[in-house]
Design an enzyme around this catalytic site. Structure first.
Site, PDB file in Angstrom:
ATOM      1  N   ARG A  99       1.031   0.492 -15.420  1.00 49.90           N
ATOM      2  CA  ARG A  99       0.865  -0.554 -14.406  1.00 49.90           C
ATOM      3  C   ARG A  99      -0.594  -0.952 -14.226  1.00 49.90           C
ATOM      4  NH1 ARG A  99       3.487  -0.177  -8.526  1.00 49.90           N
ATOM      5  NH2 ARG A  99       2.332   1.775  -8.301  1.00 49.90           N
ATOM      6  N   LYS A 128       9.461  -1.967  -6.181  1.00 49.50           N
ATOM      7  CA  LYS A 128       9.519  -2.463  -4.799  1.00 49.50           C
ATOM      8  C   LYS A 128       8.548  -3.630  -4.593  1.00 49.50           C
ATOM      9  CE  LYS A 128       8.586   1.487  -2.763  1.00 49.50           C
ATOM     10  NZ  LYS A 128       8.514   2.430  -3.900  1.00 49.50           N
ATOM     11  N   ARG A 179       3.803  12.285  -6.196  1.00 48.53           N
ATOM     12  CA  ARG A 179       4.509  11.176  -5.537  1.00 48.53           C
ATOM     13  C   ARG A 179       6.022  11.309  -5.709  1.00 48.53           C
ATOM     14  NH1 ARG A 179       1.339   6.486  -8.314  1.00 48.53           N
ATOM     15  NH2 ARG A 179       2.781   5.041  -7.323  1.00 48.53           N
ATOM     16  N   ARG A 198      -4.522   1.424 -10.534  1.00 47.28           N
ATOM     17  CA  ARG A 198      -4.624   2.140  -9.258  1.00 47.28           C
ATOM     18  C   ARG A 198      -4.986   3.590  -9.493  1.00 47.28           C
ATOM     19  NH1 ARG A 198       0.711   0.920  -5.818  1.00 47.28           N
ATOM     20  NH2 ARG A 198       0.572   3.164  -5.561  1.00 47.28           N
ATOM     21  N   ARG A 207       9.361   6.147   4.862  1.00 45.60           N
ATOM     22  CA  ARG A 207       9.361   7.070   3.736  1.00 45.60           C
ATOM     23  C   ARG A 207       9.725   8.486   4.172  1.00 45.60           C
ATOM     24  NH1 ARG A 207       5.506   4.066   0.337  1.00 45.60           N
ATOM     25  NH2 ARG A 207       5.429   5.026  -1.709  1.00 45.60           N
TER      26      ARG A 207
HETATM   27  P1  ADP Z   1       4.433   3.544  -4.613  1.00 47.46           P
HETATM   28  O1  ADP Z   1       5.685   3.113  -3.937  1.00 47.46           O
HETATM   29  O2  ADP Z   1       4.282   2.954  -5.966  1.00 47.46           O
HETATM   30  O3  ADP Z   1       4.246   5.032  -4.621  1.00 47.46           O
HETATM   31  P2  ADP Z   1       2.763   2.432  -2.411  1.00 47.46           P
HETATM   32  O4  ADP Z   1       1.732   1.417  -2.703  1.00 47.46           O
HETATM   33  O5  ADP Z   1       3.948   2.034  -1.629  1.00 47.46           O
HETATM   34  O6  ADP Z   1       3.166   3.007  -3.847  1.00 47.46           O
HETATM   35  O7  ADP Z   1       2.087   3.700  -1.671  1.00 47.46           O
HETATM   36  C1  ADP Z   1       0.928   4.306  -2.151  1.00 47.46           C
HETATM   37  C2  ADP Z   1       0.527   5.470  -1.257  1.00 47.46           C
HETATM   38  O8  ADP Z   1       0.290   5.009   0.090  1.00 47.46           O
HETATM   39  C3  ADP Z   1       1.551   6.578  -1.098  1.00 47.46           C
HETATM   40  O9  ADP Z   1       1.523   7.495  -2.164  1.00 47.46           O
HETATM   41  C4  ADP Z   1       1.099   7.190   0.241  1.00 47.46           C
HETATM   42  O10 ADP Z   1      -0.036   8.000   0.087  1.00 47.46           O
HETATM   43  C5  ADP Z   1       0.678   5.977   1.047  1.00 47.46           C
HETATM   44  N1  ADP Z   1       1.828   5.443   1.835  1.00 47.46           N
HETATM   45  C6  ADP Z   1       2.392   4.228   1.696  1.00 47.46           C
HETATM   46  N2  ADP Z   1       3.413   4.057   2.567  1.00 47.46           N
HETATM   47  C7  ADP Z   1       3.509   5.210   3.273  1.00 47.46           C
HETATM   48  C8  ADP Z   1       4.371   5.679   4.299  1.00 47.46           C
HETATM   49  N3  ADP Z   1       5.366   4.928   4.778  1.00 47.46           N
HETATM   50  N4  ADP Z   1       4.168   6.922   4.794  1.00 47.46           N
HETATM   51  C9  ADP Z   1       3.174   7.700   4.320  1.00 47.46           C
HETATM   52  N5  ADP Z   1       2.342   7.328   3.338  1.00 47.46           N
HETATM   53  C10 ADP Z   1       2.493   6.102   2.807  1.00 47.46           C
END
Ligand code: ADP
Ligand code: ZN
Length: 215
Positions: A129, A15, A173, A162, A90
């Site tokens: 990553r 993404k 996740r 990360r 999400r």
């Molecule tokens: P990835 O898609 O690789 O899991 P992101 O950088 O999008 O990583 O998200 C990392 C973390 O940030 C998630 O595991 C969550 O804890 C938090 N997060 C991000 N976006 C949301 C969301 N829309 N709702 C709840 N938590 C979120």
């Protein structure tokens, strides 16, 4: 049509990488809730501290927090000619609230792009990553190496791993993704605005598929 876009996909689907390419191509803001939380964490704000306790474990940050963050962001002037949401919504509740926000600001979501990648590939991508500490640009130890090891091609920043890019947090996740995020595919299918793309394709090929959808 106005480029109001959601990128959907499991962790590791690409993404972030594709979001950067799309927003550059169409000159729209890239709104990543993950990046916003990491930025808050870097600045040691209350929001950052709260988010960290969830993120490190691979859990979702509570809806109320995330929704108000996005609501505020979408009200900014730079979103009036379109935007791309990466990592939001999400959960079904977030998606429903986003519908309301869209009505309020008069910018409904026009495109949902779901990036498909088999689960076997996700693990390798996530665990290999690296990201730039400074600008957030993504790299991979074997698939997407920087020109100089450990250094960002774009800004010269240091490349780091990360905290949630490890096997244990990834398992959580992925569970969260299946349980909470996957139902959004049906939600947006019913609205007739979702497009599936193959996230294992070469990045340029994938980008041309995405441009075809967005033209
Ligand atoms: P990835 O898609 O690789 O899991 P992101 O950088 O999008 O990583 O998200 C990392 C973390 O940030 C998630 O595991 C969550 O804890 C938090 N997060 C991000 N976006 C949301 C969301 N829309 N709702 C709840 N938590 C979120
Ligand atoms: Zn950088």
């Amino acid at each position: 049509m106005l480029k109001t876009i959601i990128l959907l996909g499991a962790p590791g689907a690409g993404k972030g990488t594709n979001a950067k390419r799309i927003t550059k191509e169409f000159n729209i803001p890239h709104i990543s809730t993950g990046d916003m939380f990491r930025e808050a964490l870097k600045n040691e704000t209350e929001l950052g501290k709260l988010a960290k306790s969830y993120m490190d474990k691979g859990l979702l940050v509570p809806d109320e927090v995330t929704i108000s963050l996005v609501k505020e962001r979408l009200a900014k002037d730079d979103c009036k000619d379109g935007f791309l949401l990466d990592g939001f919504p999400r959960t079904l509740h977030q998606a429903e609230e986003l519908e309301k926000i869209g009505e309020t600001i008069n910018r409904p979501i026009n495109y949902v792009i779901d990036i498909n990648v088999p689960e076997s590939v996700l693990k390798d991508r996530i665990c290999g990553r690296r990201v730039c500490k400074n600008c957030g640009a993504p790299y991979h130890v074997t698939n997407l190496k920087p020109k100089v090891e450990g250094v960002c091609d774009l800004c010269g920043g240091e490349l780091i791993q990360r905290k949630d890019d490890n096997e244990e947090a990834l398992k959580t996740r992925l569970d969260e993704y299946h349980r909470q995020t996957e139902p959004l595919i049906e939600f947006y299918s019913k609205k007739g605005i979702i497009h599936e793309v193959n996230g294992t394709k070469d990045l340029d090929e994938l980008m041309s598929d995405i441009k075809e959808i967005l033209k």
